[in-house]
Design a protein around this motif. Sequence first.
Motif, PDB file in Angstrom:
ATOM      1  N   ARG A   1       0.600  -1.189  -0.534  1.00  0.00           N
ATOM      2  CA  ARG A   1      -0.106  -0.230  -0.150  1.00  0.00           C
ATOM      3  C   ARG A   1       0.915   1.515  -0.116  1.00  0.00           C
ATOM      4  N   TRP A   2       2.472   0.825   0.393  1.00  0.00           N
ATOM      5  CA  TRP A   2       2.900   2.425   0.388  1.00  0.00           C
ATOM      6  C   TRP A   2       4.309   2.339  -0.062  1.00  0.00           C
ATOM      7  N   SER A   3       4.719   3.543  -1.008  1.00  0.00           N
ATOM      8  CA  SER A   3       5.678   3.965  -1.794  1.00  0.00           C
ATOM      9  C   SER A   3       6.670   4.609  -0.652  1.00  0.00           C
ATOM     10  N   LEU A   4       7.871   4.457  -0.601  1.00  0.00           N
ATOM     11  CA  LEU A   4       9.387   5.016   0.045  1.00  0.00           C
ATOM     12  C   LEU A   4      10.171   5.607  -0.664  1.00  0.00           C
ATOM     13  N   ARG A   5      10.717   7.015  -0.886  1.00  0.00           N
ATOM     14  CA  ARG A   5      11.006   7.642  -1.371  1.00  0.00           C
ATOM     15  C   ARG A   5      12.707   8.492  -0.541  1.00  0.00           C
ATOM     16  N   GLU A   6      14.069   8.305  -1.255  1.00  0.00           N
ATOM     17  CA  GLU A   6      14.797   9.152  -0.526  1.00  0.00           C
ATOM     18  C   GLU A   6      14.966  10.405  -0.577  1.00  0.00           C
ATOM     19  N   LEU A   7      14.741  11.177   0.048  1.00  0.00           N
ATOM     20  CA  LEU A   7      15.405  13.040  -0.560  1.00  0.00           C
ATOM     21  C   LEU A   7      16.548  13.102  -0.302  1.00  0.00           C
ATOM     22  N   PRO A   8      16.865  13.989  -0.860  1.00  0.00           N
ATOM     23  CA  PRO A   8      18.069  14.426  -1.366  1.00  0.00           C
ATOM     24  C   PRO A   8      18.258  15.976  -0.222  1.00  0.00           C
ATOM     25  N   ALA A   9      18.311  16.149   1.381  1.00  0.00           N
ATOM     26  CA  ALA A   9      17.982  17.064   1.381  1.00  0.00           C
ATOM     27  C   ALA A   9      18.967  18.753   1.944  1.00  0.00           C
ATOM     28  N   ALA A  10      20.428  17.751   2.128  1.00  0.00           N
ATOM     29  CA  ALA A  10      21.434  19.112   2.668  1.00  0.00           C
ATOM     30  C   ALA A  10      22.376  17.986   2.529  1.00  0.00           C
ATOM     31  N   THR A  11      23.814  18.636   2.212  1.00  0.00           N
ATOM     32  CA  THR A  11      24.898  17.860   2.832  1.00  0.00           C
ATOM     33  C   THR A  11      24.980  17.319   4.227  1.00  0.00           C
ATOM     34  N   ASP A  12      25.530  16.620   4.962  1.00  0.00           N
ATOM     35  CA  ASP A  12      24.841  15.415   6.351  1.00  0.00           C
ATOM     36  C   ASP A  12      24.188  15.722   6.659  1.00  0.00           C
ATOM     37  N   TYR A  13      22.959  15.315   5.485  1.00  0.00           N
ATOM     38  CA  TYR A  13      21.472  15.046   6.161  1.00  0.00           C
ATOM     39  C   TYR A  13      21.038  13.763   5.168  1.00  0.00           C
ATOM     40  N   VAL A  14      20.828  12.991   5.753  1.00  0.00           N
ATOM     41  CA  VAL A  14      19.339  12.278   5.412  1.00  0.00           C
ATOM     42  C   VAL A  14      17.670  12.649   5.359  1.00  0.00           C
ATOM     43  N   ALA A  15      17.288  12.175   4.599  1.00  0.00           N
ATOM     44  CA  ALA A  15      15.434  12.365   4.710  1.00  0.00           C
ATOM     45  C   ALA A  15      14.860  11.272   3.560  1.00  0.00           C
ATOM     46  N   ALA A  16      14.130  10.724   4.672  1.00  0.00           N
ATOM     47  CA  ALA A  16      12.813   9.655   3.573  1.00  0.00           C
ATOM     48  C   ALA A  16      11.025  10.058   3.569  1.00  0.00           C
ATOM     49  N   LEU A  17      10.378   9.899   2.672  1.00  0.00           N
ATOM     50  CA  LEU A  17       9.591   9.857   2.436  1.00  0.00           C
ATOM     51  C   LEU A  17       8.614   8.736   2.222  1.00  0.00           C
ATOM     52  N   ALA A  18       6.729   8.790   3.476  1.00  0.00           N
ATOM     53  CA  ALA A  18       6.588   7.942   3.004  1.00  0.00           C
ATOM     54  C   ALA A  18       5.437   7.844   2.151  1.00  0.00           C
ATOM     55  N   VAL A  19       4.121   7.290   1.201  1.00  0.00           N
ATOM     56  CA  VAL A  19       3.315   7.697   1.239  1.00  0.00           C
ATOM     57  C   VAL A  19       2.400   6.719   0.243  1.00  0.00           C
ATOM     58  N   GLU A  20       1.084   7.102   0.858  1.00  0.00           N
ATOM     59  CA  GLU A  20       0.332   5.868   0.894  1.00  0.00           C
ATOM     60  C   GLU A  20       0.063   6.249  -0.583  1.00  0.00           C
TER      61      GLU A  20
END
Length: 257
Positions: A222-241
């Motif tokens: 049911r879900w999609s997961l994506r990596e997001l390039p937020a900024a240097t030395d940061y890690v981010a992720a997005l989960a969407v139904e």
Amino acid sequence: MKAVFIIPADPLWRSPPEAFVLGRDEVHVWRATLDQPKSQSESFLPTLAADERTRAEQFYFETHRERFIVARGVLRAILGCYLNRAPECLTFCYGAHGKPALAGDADLDTIRFNVSHSHGVALYVVTRGREVGIDLERICFDLKVMEIAERFFSRREVAMLQTLPPGMQRQAFFRCWTRKEAYIKARGEGLSLPLDQFDVSLVSGESEIALGIQRDPFEASRWSLRELPAATDYVAALAVEGHGWRLACLQWPDPGR
């Protein structure tokens, strides 16, 4: 003197559109700098609700207080633009585990949103009619990542981390952490859903991140997961139904630079 984080220019993060239009097949992620001049936080303060102002006053350090005010002010400004409402007129409610939502909006096209911030950077995701979650973490270089992973991650994830060279484990740990947090936040269940009860992939650069739930494969689909390039030395992720949505990454204007 407080440390100020300045986000470098990145073509992925576009300037805001003239009209804030959000279709049901769109997901908008906004990035903002929270280290703003005092005048900016003062301009946001009147838009906050009484409970938000009270919370702001409870911060011991001025930097944390100012960042909180800006973070909430930007959230209200973004949502107000989509809804064509004054930011101070918005009312929030919270789920059993603290997930925020707009009070009084319950139809299929309801604006859904989620927020994450870390050390002067904030990410906001906004959708229509889909549950969403987002997580942002600045990489901490003095954290004992393998000890934490062995305590909280699934056995499969720990095994994947152990196969990596030591120099790659830290980045992979934060990729894993943010992906799991984004999914939990999207579901609105907080840590009532244990981190070791589902798996995410640790690979960087995937167009869509694998999610595995052994006891409920349908839930994972049911879900999609994506990596997001937020900024240097940061890690981010997005989960969407759901699937088949389009992502737009937008930079909130920075009046302080």
